[in-house]
Design an enzyme around this catalytic site. Structure first.
Site, PDB file in Angstrom:
ATOM      1  N   LEU A  51      29.992  13.098  26.463  1.00 59.03           N
ATOM      2  CA  LEU A  51      30.776  12.502  25.392  1.00 59.03           C
ATOM      3  C   LEU A  51      32.195  12.082  25.763  1.00 59.03           C
ATOM      4  O   LEU A  51      32.905  11.536  24.931  1.00 59.03           O
ATOM      5  CB  LEU A  51      30.813  13.456  24.182  1.00 59.03           C
ATOM      6  CG  LEU A  51      29.426  13.839  23.644  1.00 59.03           C
ATOM      7  CD1 LEU A  51      29.553  14.710  22.402  1.00 59.03           C
ATOM      8  CD2 LEU A  51      28.570  12.618  23.348  1.00 59.03           C
ATOM      9  N   HIS A 104      22.509   5.610  25.324  1.00 61.17           N
ATOM     10  CA  HIS A 104      23.127   5.622  24.001  1.00 61.17           C
ATOM     11  C   HIS A 104      22.003   5.593  22.955  1.00 61.17           C
ATOM     12  O   HIS A 104      21.061   4.807  23.092  1.00 61.17           O
ATOM     13  CB  HIS A 104      24.047   4.409  23.831  1.00 61.17           C
ATOM     14  CG  HIS A 104      24.834   4.488  22.565  1.00 61.17           C
ATOM     15  ND1 HIS A 104      25.939   5.308  22.430  1.00 61.17           N
ATOM     16  CD2 HIS A 104      24.641   3.897  21.359  1.00 61.17           C
ATOM     17  CE1 HIS A 104      26.404   5.195  21.194  1.00 61.17           C
ATOM     18  NE2 HIS A 104      25.637   4.356  20.525  1.00 61.17           N
TER      19      HIS A 104
HETATM   20  C1  GAR Z   1      21.091  11.870  23.154  1.00 61.78           C
HETATM   21  O1  GAR Z   1      20.436  11.374  22.005  1.00 61.78           O
HETATM   22  C2  GAR Z   1      21.949  10.779  23.774  1.00 61.78           C
HETATM   23  O2  GAR Z   1      21.436   9.494  23.605  1.00 61.78           O
HETATM   24  C3  GAR Z   1      23.231  10.946  22.992  1.00 61.78           C
HETATM   25  O3  GAR Z   1      23.393  12.331  22.854  1.00 61.78           O
HETATM   26  C4  GAR Z   1      22.109  12.935  22.757  1.00 61.78           C
HETATM   27  C5  GAR Z   1      22.080  14.126  23.681  1.00 61.78           C
HETATM   28  O4  GAR Z   1      20.932  14.894  23.489  1.00 61.78           O
HETATM   29  N1  GAR Z   1      24.334  10.331  23.677  1.00 61.78           N
HETATM   30  C6  GAR Z   1      25.359   9.771  23.042  1.00 61.78           C
HETATM   31  O5  GAR Z   1      25.465   9.759  21.840  1.00 61.78           O
HETATM   32  C7  GAR Z   1      26.406   9.144  23.956  1.00 61.78           C
HETATM   33  N2  GAR Z   1      27.278   8.293  23.209  1.00 61.78           N
HETATM   34  P1  GAR Z   1      20.516  16.002  24.551  1.00 61.78           P
HETATM   35  O6  GAR Z   1      21.783  16.805  24.864  1.00 61.78           O
HETATM   36  O7  GAR Z   1      19.489  16.845  23.869  1.00 61.78           O
HETATM   37  O8  GAR Z   1      19.999  15.304  25.757  1.00 61.78           O
END
Ligand code: GAR
Length: 187
Positions: free
Chosen positions: A85, A104
């Protein structure tokens, strides 16, 4: 053997999925996971899967070359942001040109930019009564969510969907496509 380093800030379910995928492939492996959150669940997953996990704080990331030295020491061929993030500083982008990719949870350029991450994205998709959403995998540049797009996949949003069910649909797309796209980028 190509060497993948994952950056993750939270749960790390994508990180786990990518580690599993490449554990059965001869051409690449995940050599480490880096996180900016010392309590992130992704570190538990790393322990379980036998992949080294490293924590760094903001000054180390922004005001020192500690992360760059770590990546060089790990001989990283590709940096994969999987639920990471923080904005990636320019010095890292310059040191790894077209070697840092991000996922994303929406169809960029919609629902991208600062503050748009995780469940916030799915809430906005629901509020705006979108009929579809999806995932975008893209190269990382100096602006949030603006690098060249490598891959997108879509899923339908039904009126009965909630932000939680939208998140589930999007995660399914992520699990299905992200490892394969990484494999292609490395080939
Ligand atoms: C995922 O859905 C990814 O696409 C998103 O965070 C989530 C993490 O899930 N990323 C963002 O929003 C980046 N801007 P995880 O920790 O279970 O892999």
């Amino acid at each position: 053997m190509k060497r993948i380093v994952i950056f993750a800030s939270g749960s790390g379910s994508n990180a786990e999925n990518i580690i599993s995928f490449f554990s059965e492939k001869p051409q690449a492996e995940v050599v480490a996971v880096l996180t900016n959150k010392s309590s992130a669940k992704v570190l538990e997953r790393c322990d379980r899967m036998g992949v080294p996990g490293f924590y760094f704080n903001k000054p180390a990331f922004r005001e020192s070359d500690a992360v760059l030295r770590l990546l060089k020491g790990l001989e990283a061929d590709l940096v994969v942001l999987a639920g990471f993030l923080w904005k990636v500083p320019c010095y890292l982008i310059e040191a790894f040109p077209n070697k840092i990719i991000n996922i994303h949870p929406a169809l960029l350029p919609k629902y991208g930019g600062k503050g748009m991450y995780g469940d916030r994205v799915h809430q906005a998709v629901k509020e705006n009564q979108e009929t579809e959403t999806g995932i975008t995998i893209h190269y990382v540049n100096e602006n949030y969510d603006e690098g060249a797009i490598i891959f997108q996949a879509k899923t339908k949003v039904d009126p009965s969907d909630t932000p939680e069910t939208i998140a589930q649909k999007v995660h399914q797309l992520e699990y299905e496509h992200f490892p394969k796209v990484i494999e292609k980028v490395l080939s």
